[in-house]
Design a protein around this motif. Structure first.
Motif, PDB file in Angstrom:
ATOM      1  N   UNK A 281       0.905  -1.288  -0.010  1.00 45.72           N
ATOM      2  CA  UNK A 281      -0.057   0.154  -0.051  1.00 45.72           C
ATOM      3  C   UNK A 281       1.005   1.198  -0.092  1.00 45.72           C
ATOM      4  N   UNK A 282       0.331   2.194  -0.761  1.00 49.80           N
ATOM      5  CA  UNK A 282       1.097   3.521  -0.705  1.00 49.80           C
ATOM      6  C   UNK A 282       1.718   3.828   0.580  1.00 49.80           C
ATOM      7  N   UNK A 283       0.582   4.039   1.364  1.00 47.53           N
ATOM      8  CA  UNK A 283       1.179   4.455   2.846  1.00 47.53           C
ATOM      9  C   UNK A 283       1.994   3.485   3.744  1.00 47.53           C
ATOM     10  N   UNK A 284       2.327   2.489   3.001  1.00 47.82           N
ATOM     11  CA  UNK A 284       3.560   1.463   3.724  1.00 47.82           C
ATOM     12  C   UNK A 284       4.743   1.712   2.995  1.00 47.82           C
ATOM     13  N   UNK A 285       4.674   2.951   2.191  1.00 43.30           N
ATOM     14  CA  UNK A 285       6.037   2.769   1.654  1.00 43.30           C
ATOM     15  C   UNK A 285       6.867   4.001   2.361  1.00 43.30           C
ATOM     16  N   UNK A 286       8.245   3.719   2.543  1.00 43.43           N
ATOM     17  CA  UNK A 286       8.971   4.767   3.127  1.00 43.43           C
ATOM     18  C   UNK A 286      10.095   5.476   2.114  1.00 43.43           C
ATOM     19  N   UNK A 287      10.459   6.564   2.466  1.00 42.30           N
ATOM     20  CA  UNK A 287      11.556   7.103   1.415  1.00 42.30           C
ATOM     21  C   UNK A 287      13.000   6.700   1.899  1.00 42.30           C
ATOM     22  N   UNK A 288      13.718   6.332   0.832  1.00 40.27           N
ATOM     23  CA  UNK A 288      15.149   5.947   1.185  1.00 40.27           C
ATOM     24  C   UNK A 288      15.926   7.093   1.916  1.00 40.27           C
ATOM     25  N   UNK A 289      16.579   7.098   2.758  1.00 38.48           N
ATOM     26  CA  UNK A 289      17.818   7.906   3.208  1.00 38.48           C
ATOM     27  C   UNK A 289      19.044   7.655   3.127  1.00 38.48           C
ATOM     28  N   UNK A 290      19.805   7.128   3.959  1.00 42.78           N
ATOM     29  CA  UNK A 290      21.129   6.716   3.828  1.00 42.78           C
ATOM     30  C   UNK A 290      21.125   5.362   2.841  1.00 42.78           C
ATOM     31  N   UNK A 291      22.043   5.364   2.170  1.00 37.94           N
ATOM     32  CA  UNK A 291      22.457   4.117   1.235  1.00 37.94           C
ATOM     33  C   UNK A 291      22.846   3.237   2.199  1.00 37.94           C
ATOM     34  N   UNK A 292      22.754   1.758   2.120  1.00 41.32           N
ATOM     35  CA  UNK A 292      23.476   0.818   2.669  1.00 41.32           C
ATOM     36  C   UNK A 292      24.988   0.628   2.345  1.00 41.32           C
ATOM     37  N   UNK A 293      25.491  -0.213   3.278  1.00 44.20           N
ATOM     38  CA  UNK A 293      27.011  -0.466   3.264  1.00 44.20           C
ATOM     39  C   UNK A 293      27.096  -1.463   1.942  1.00 44.20           C
ATOM     40  N   UNK A 294      28.441  -1.202   1.188  1.00 44.75           N
ATOM     41  CA  UNK A 294      28.500  -1.730  -0.005  1.00 44.75           C
ATOM     42  C   UNK A 294      30.169  -1.743  -0.478  1.00 44.75           C
ATOM     43  N   UNK A 295      30.410  -2.680  -1.390  1.00 48.40           N
ATOM     44  CA  UNK A 295      32.055  -2.433  -1.720  1.00 48.40           C
ATOM     45  C   UNK A 295      32.114  -3.138  -3.250  1.00 48.40           C
ATOM     46  N   UNK A 296      32.969  -2.864  -3.853  1.00 44.20           N
ATOM     47  CA  UNK A 296      33.513  -3.230  -5.236  1.00 44.20           C
ATOM     48  C   UNK A 296      34.864  -3.603  -5.280  1.00 44.20           C
ATOM     49  N   UNK A 297      35.170  -4.800  -5.859  1.00 46.97           N
ATOM     50  CA  UNK A 297      36.537  -5.299  -6.219  1.00 46.97           C
ATOM     51  C   UNK A 297      36.895  -4.456  -7.528  1.00 46.97           C
ATOM     52  N   UNK A 298      37.855  -3.291  -7.523  1.00 46.72           N
ATOM     53  CA  UNK A 298      37.856  -2.908  -8.833  1.00 46.72           C
ATOM     54  C   UNK A 298      39.213  -3.418  -9.575  1.00 46.72           C
ATOM     55  N   UNK A 299      40.076  -4.294  -8.947  1.00 47.84           N
ATOM     56  CA  UNK A 299      40.933  -5.099  -9.475  1.00 47.84           C
ATOM     57  C   UNK A 299      41.461  -6.327  -8.872  1.00 47.84           C
ATOM     58  N   UNK A 300      41.606  -7.309  -9.638  1.00 48.60           N
ATOM     59  CA  UNK A 300      41.588  -7.221 -10.922  1.00 48.60           C
ATOM     60  C   UNK A 300      40.134  -7.315 -11.640  1.00 48.60           C
ATOM     61  N   UNK A 301      40.197  -7.085 -13.071  1.00 54.30           N
ATOM     62  CA  UNK A 301      38.752  -7.109 -13.648  1.00 54.30           C
ATOM     63  C   UNK A 301      38.096  -8.593 -13.614  1.00 54.30           C
TER      64      UNK A 301
END
Lengths: 406, 156
Positions: A281-301
């Motif tokens: 339901x529309x009233x059960x939706x909440x606005x996203x604030x802070x983004x969650x913890x995350x990471x990326x391995x950028x090397x190696x491909x």
């Protein structure tokens, strides 16, 4: 002018009008040939993007990076994702640009020129992690609606500008202020001038943070047009959609801002967890604030093949929305065991943190390296997809790369 | 008077030479002027016919079962989809979103309420049918295997 209309006319004068210059030797052009300058646009040239960037959508333009393109500590323009809700504005004149502050909770309405903003207020530079709320959407099942971002809708560039709070204070804020909402000059896809493609915002608390800027420089240069020239609101750690581009008006609201993409399923998630595909339901939706913890391995491909007995240096970045990353780990056995990575402190609050590790493999074979960051509240990235939501936001499942040892 | 005759001959020769040079000058000049005014005269008409492909016919060209302009699969309902769905947004948005009929209908309703999409009438059924037939939902489980790995030798 559309390419097709243009071909119909196909006269030299219309070529010349479009390019804005006479075509020398124009009469030698073969019939039906369209000068390079007005052929189908090449987004890589148009936006100065790396050739390995991936175009998800060309109307509106949405382009993402791949993990290995994000290896730089400070993301260069060439590898920064592009997210547009509407059509990129044309013919911007920075000399005539103004910013209006208004709204129910502004003591007065005030208009500043760009020069006034640059000279009247103190300037600051911060490196800020900006991630699209829908980054990772492509993995949700059932399919979540929207551009199917994989993992490249994040960047951490250096932004220079003035603090939003300095400008708001200069105007005067009433005690009942709750939220700010931005307005930009981009055009709605339907070309209806009464519609705004996007007009989002954030609570006063976020507006008052040191790092929340009205920026006019990115990585030391004028912000590229597609990233919001000449003025962009920048608020790190929150969905990128709150960092409004081409901003010409900010409203101080006495209620939660109700602009385009603040309501419905847009940038909102179920307040309580739901089963995949369940209706909310529309009233059960909440606005996203802070983004969650995350990471990326950028090397190696992903896809690296190495010789048996060799160790492998891995590196990447980790971030945690409003928080800091406290711990970084990797696994080569599908999450059974974890080893620590070295992780640096952020350059400033809301900047991503760099990690590295030396990985060795027990024997030949196919491996996946999984990366897991844990934030300062002891919340870690999940291995599987986190909670399903209608628009597929906040997928922070651990990044995986494939490695073969021969 | 051999000297005088020789002299006359020389004069004649010089006069003729001057005349020839002047004529050449006029012809060359004329050609240059003509080329400037109407350069296409000097190009062979043959090459013209080679490049003169009527572009209008190409607009909705289909190759290997794909509608080239949009990248959409050529199947029943293609042009209804092209004409109703790719004016405002790219066809890439259709191909990426693999939804069932119920969710497509809900999306169309949302576009009509908020994005200025017109009433599709009978076409709505054609469009939704095209989308769920050609771009059906995929079950990826809770996490799919790593896909599209391009293996390479890492030199360190």
């Amino acid at each position: 002018m559309k390419r097709r209309d243009f071909v119909k006319k196909g006269t030299l004068s219309s070529f010349a009008t479009l390019i804005g210059a006479d075509i020398i030797f124009g009469s030698n052009l073969p019939d039906g040939y369209i000068p390079l300058a007005i052929q189908e646009p090449d987004p890589f040239k148009m936006f100065n993007k790396h050739k390995d960037m991936i175009v998800l959508n060309d109307k509106p333009w949405n382009i993402e990076a791949q993990a290995h393109l994000l290896d730089d500590k400070i993301t260069p323009n060439s590898c920064m994702f592009i997210r547009n809700n509407g059509l990129i504005p044309e013919n911007i004149d920075a000399k005539k640009w103004t910013l209006t502050i208004d709204g129910e909770s502004a003591k007065i309405n005030k208009i500043y020129t760009l020069t006034e903003l640059k000279t009247k207020f103190k300037q600051y530079t911060y490196q800020l992690t900006i991630e699209c709320g829908g980054n990772g959407r492509s993995e949700f099942n059932p399919t979540a609606k929207g551009n199917q971002w994989t993992l490249g809708a994040v960047h951490c560039a250096s932004w220079t500008g003035i603090r939003l709070r300095d400008v708001l204070k200069d105007v005067g804020i009433k005690n009942n202020a709750v939220y700010i909402g931005f307005h930009g000059v981009d055009l709605h896809l339907s070309q209806d001038p009464t519609k705004e493609p996007i007009s989002r915002g954030f609570p006063m608390q976020k507006a008052f943070q040191d790092e929340t800027l009205l920026a006019f420089k990115m990585n030391g240069e004028d912000i590229p047009l597609v990233h919001g020239y000449p003025l962009r609101l920048v608020a790190g750690g929150w969905p990128a959609s709150v960092s409004g581009k081409w901003v010409n008006r900010i409203s101080i609201r006495d209620q939660v801002h109700d602009g385009t993409k603040m309501t419905g399923d847009a940038y909102r998630i179920p307040c309580n967890p739901i089963a995949p595909g369940e209706k909310v339901k529309d009233e059960d939706m909440c606005i996203i604030e802070s983004m969650p913890v995350k990471s990326l391995i950028t090397y190696p491909k992903s896809g690296a093949t190495i010789k048996e007995g060799r160790s492998l240096n891995i590196r990447g970045h980790a971030w945690a929305g409003e928080l800091e990353v406290a711990k970084m780990e990797y696994s080569i056995d599908f999450g059974s065991t974890w080893k620590l990575c070295a992780i640096e402190k952020p350059l400033n609050r809301l900047a991503w943190q760099h990690f590295n590790a030396l990985v060795s493999f027990p024997r030949k074979g196919y491996y996946e390296i999984w990366a897991k960051a844990t934030d300062s509240n002891n919340k870690a990235q999940p291995m599987l997809l986190p909670g399903w939501n209608p628009k597929g936001y906040l997928n922070n499942a651990c990044h995986r790369i494939a490695v073969k040892v021969n | 008077m051999p000297k005088e005759e020789d002299y006359k001959k020389l004069i004649n020769k010089v006069t003729r030479l001057v005349f020839v040079l002047f004529s050449l000058f006029l012809i060359t000049g004329g050609l240059i002027v003509y080329y400037t005014v109407n350069p296409s005269y000097f190009h062979s008409t043959e090459s013209k016919t080679i490049v003169n492909i009527p572009l209008e016919e190409d607009e909705d060209r289909i190759e290997n079962g794909i509608h080239i302009r949009t990248g959409l699969i050529n199947n029943e309902g293609l042009m209804t989809v092209v004409n109703n769905c790719t004016n405002c947004h790219s066809s890439k948005l259709l191909v990426q979103n693999r939804m069932n009929a119920e969710r497509w209908n809900a999306t169309i309703k949302w576009m009509q309420e908020t994005q200025n999409l017109w009433d599709l009438g009978k076409n709505q059924k054609v469009i939704v049918n095209y989308l769920v037939t050609n771009y059906p939902p995929r079950d990826m489980g809770r996490r799919a295997p790593i896909e599209n790995i391009n293996w390479y030798y890492l030199k360190e």
